[in-house]
Motif scaffolding. Sequence first.
Motif, mmCIF file in Angstrom:
data_model
loop_
_atom_site.group_PDB
_atom_site.id
_atom_site.type_symbol
_atom_site.label_atom_id
_atom_site.label_comp_id
_atom_site.label_asym_id
_atom_site.label_seq_id
_atom_site.Cartn_x
_atom_site.Cartn_y
_atom_site.Cartn_z
ATOM 1 N N GLN A 113 45.469 32.430 -38.342
ATOM 2 C CA GLN A 113 46.680 32.335 -39.158
ATOM 3 C C GLN A 113 47.025 30.883 -39.515
ATOM 4 O OE1 GLN A 113 49.999 34.310 -37.362
ATOM 5 N NE2 GLN A 113 51.284 34.102 -39.163
ATOM 6 N N LYS A 114 46.990 29.990 -38.539
ATOM 7 C CA LYS A 114 47.315 28.577 -38.796
ATOM 8 C C LYS A 114 46.266 27.927 -39.685
ATOM 9 C CE LYS A 114 50.080 27.749 -34.709
ATOM 10 N NZ LYS A 114 50.195 27.076 -33.419
ATOM 11 N N LYS A 157 47.220 23.091 -48.538
ATOM 12 C CA LYS A 157 46.480 21.956 -49.097
ATOM 13 C C LYS A 157 45.666 22.345 -50.341
ATOM 14 C CE LYS A 157 47.641 19.097 -45.808
ATOM 15 N NZ LYS A 157 48.544 18.006 -46.053
ATOM 16 N N LYS A 158 45.767 23.633 -50.729
ATOM 17 C CA LYS A 158 45.011 24.160 -51.873
ATOM 18 C C LYS A 158 43.517 23.839 -51.754
ATOM 19 C CE LYS A 158 48.890 24.254 -55.084
ATOM 20 N NZ LYS A 158 49.299 25.524 -54.653
ATOM 21 N N MET A 159 42.977 24.176 -50.605
ATOM 22 C CA MET A 159 41.561 23.914 -50.324
ATOM 23 C C MET A 159 40.715 25.139 -50.660
ATOM 24 S SD MET A 159 42.045 21.907 -46.723
ATOM 25 C CE MET A 159 40.325 21.498 -46.534
ATOM 26 N N GLY A 160 39.486 24.900 -51.066
ATOM 27 C CA GLY A 160 38.527 25.972 -51.297
ATOM 28 C C GLY A 160 39.023 26.998 -52.294
ATOM 29 N N LEU A 161 39.019 28.247 -51.877
ATOM 30 C CA LEU A 161 39.433 29.358 -52.733
ATOM 31 C C LEU A 161 40.902 29.269 -53.125
ATOM 32 C CD1 LEU A 161 37.546 32.078 -50.689
ATOM 33 C CD2 LEU A 161 36.894 31.236 -52.957
ATOM 34 N N TRP A 162 41.702 28.601 -52.329
ATOM 35 C CA TRP A 162 43.135 28.456 -52.595
ATOM 36 C C TRP A 162 43.400 27.465 -53.736
ATOM 37 C CZ3 TRP A 162 45.922 32.140 -50.577
ATOM 38 C CH2 TRP A 162 45.533 32.734 -49.370
ATOM 39 N N ALA A 163 42.399 26.717 -54.161
ATOM 40 C CA ALA A 163 42.577 25.729 -55.226
ATOM 41 C C ALA A 163 42.702 26.388 -56.602
ATOM 42 C CB ALA A 163 41.418 24.737 -55.233
ATOM 43 N N GLY A 217 39.140 26.821 -46.451
ATOM 44 C CA GLY A 217 39.545 27.645 -47.584
ATOM 45 C C GLY A 217 38.446 28.477 -48.201
ATOM 46 N N TRP A 218 37.293 28.613 -47.538
ATOM 47 C CA TRP A 218 36.184 29.378 -48.111
ATOM 48 C C TRP A 218 36.023 30.754 -47.497
ATOM 49 C CZ3 TRP A 218 34.876 28.360 -52.701
ATOM 50 C CH2 TRP A 218 35.061 27.075 -53.182
ATOM 51 N N ALA A 219 36.988 31.161 -46.677
ATOM 52 C CA ALA A 219 37.054 32.522 -46.137
ATOM 53 C C ALA A 219 38.528 32.811 -45.864
ATOM 54 C CB ALA A 219 36.233 32.660 -44.856
ATOM 55 N N PHE A 220 38.851 34.090 -45.819
ATOM 56 C CA PHE A 220 40.212 34.522 -45.517
ATOM 57 C C PHE A 220 40.253 35.110 -44.112
ATOM 58 C CE2 PHE A 220 39.756 34.947 -50.111
ATOM 59 C CZ PHE A 220 40.868 34.258 -50.558
ATOM 60 N N GLN A 221 41.368 34.954 -43.454
ATOM 61 C CA GLN A 221 41.575 35.640 -42.182
ATOM 62 C C GLN A 221 41.606 37.130 -42.479
ATOM 63 O OE1 GLN A 221 44.418 34.696 -38.827
ATOM 64 N NE2 GLN A 221 45.645 36.063 -40.068
ATOM 65 N N PHE A 222 40.948 37.917 -41.660
ATOM 66 C CA PHE A 222 40.949 39.370 -41.816
ATOM 67 C C PHE A 222 42.145 39.891 -41.030
ATOM 68 C CE2 PHE A 222 37.635 42.541 -43.195
ATOM 69 C CZ PHE A 222 38.544 43.568 -43.324
ATOM 70 N N ALA A 230 44.876 25.686 -45.091
ATOM 71 C CA ALA A 230 44.043 25.674 -46.302
ATOM 72 C C ALA A 230 44.881 26.021 -47.532
ATOM 73 C CB ALA A 230 42.881 26.652 -46.152
ATOM 74 N N GLN A 231 45.758 26.985 -47.383
ATOM 75 C CA GLN A 231 46.595 27.399 -48.510
ATOM 76 C C GLN A 231 47.558 26.279 -48.898
ATOM 77 O OE1 GLN A 231 48.817 30.993 -47.811
ATOM 78 N NE2 GLN A 231 49.125 31.345 -49.982
#
Length: 170
Positions: A136-137, A145-151, A123-128, A142-143
């Motif tokens: 994508q998966k 599980k609300k991990m990293g930036l998604w939290a 969750g500390w980077a986004f797919q470009f 990450a989204q």
Amino acid sequence: MILLAVLVAGPVSAATAQKPGKFSGVPNATIRGEGKALEGDLLSVAGTTVRLMGIDAPDPGQKCRNRYGHELDCFTIARDVLAGLIKDQEVECTVADEDRNRQKQGECRVRGIDLGGAMVARGWAFQFWGLTQAYQKAEAYAQSKKMGLWAGRVEKPWEWRSRRLREQAR
């Protein structure tokens, strides 16, 4: 084929070999050596700067908020997460491309683990999305599980850069 790799990825050295990468249909140069995280999507491998292809991590100065609303330096956290993935291990990068500034871009691995995929899955980077669907998966995981930036709340780095450019143009 070696000439093509030289044109795409620069001169071939003792630390460089030929190997096809996932982002391009042509053979790519491989760089191996000590790695150092410079940003959440940028590292130095054996003295060569390589941007992790297919991902975008927070930029210097970019802030985000955690689930409690506290402001965080998400750039520094993302860089530190990448540094933790590398942690004194040999990094192997397959350089697939160079941008207009001649910065190398590619897929980098530590012990066979794709660093771009690991950053997105944590969750500390986004797919470009404009470049690849390869992560994508990992991003969906990450989204969910609300991990990293998604939290918490964060502007995607490309949106943050665009907004800053508009604000500077005023």
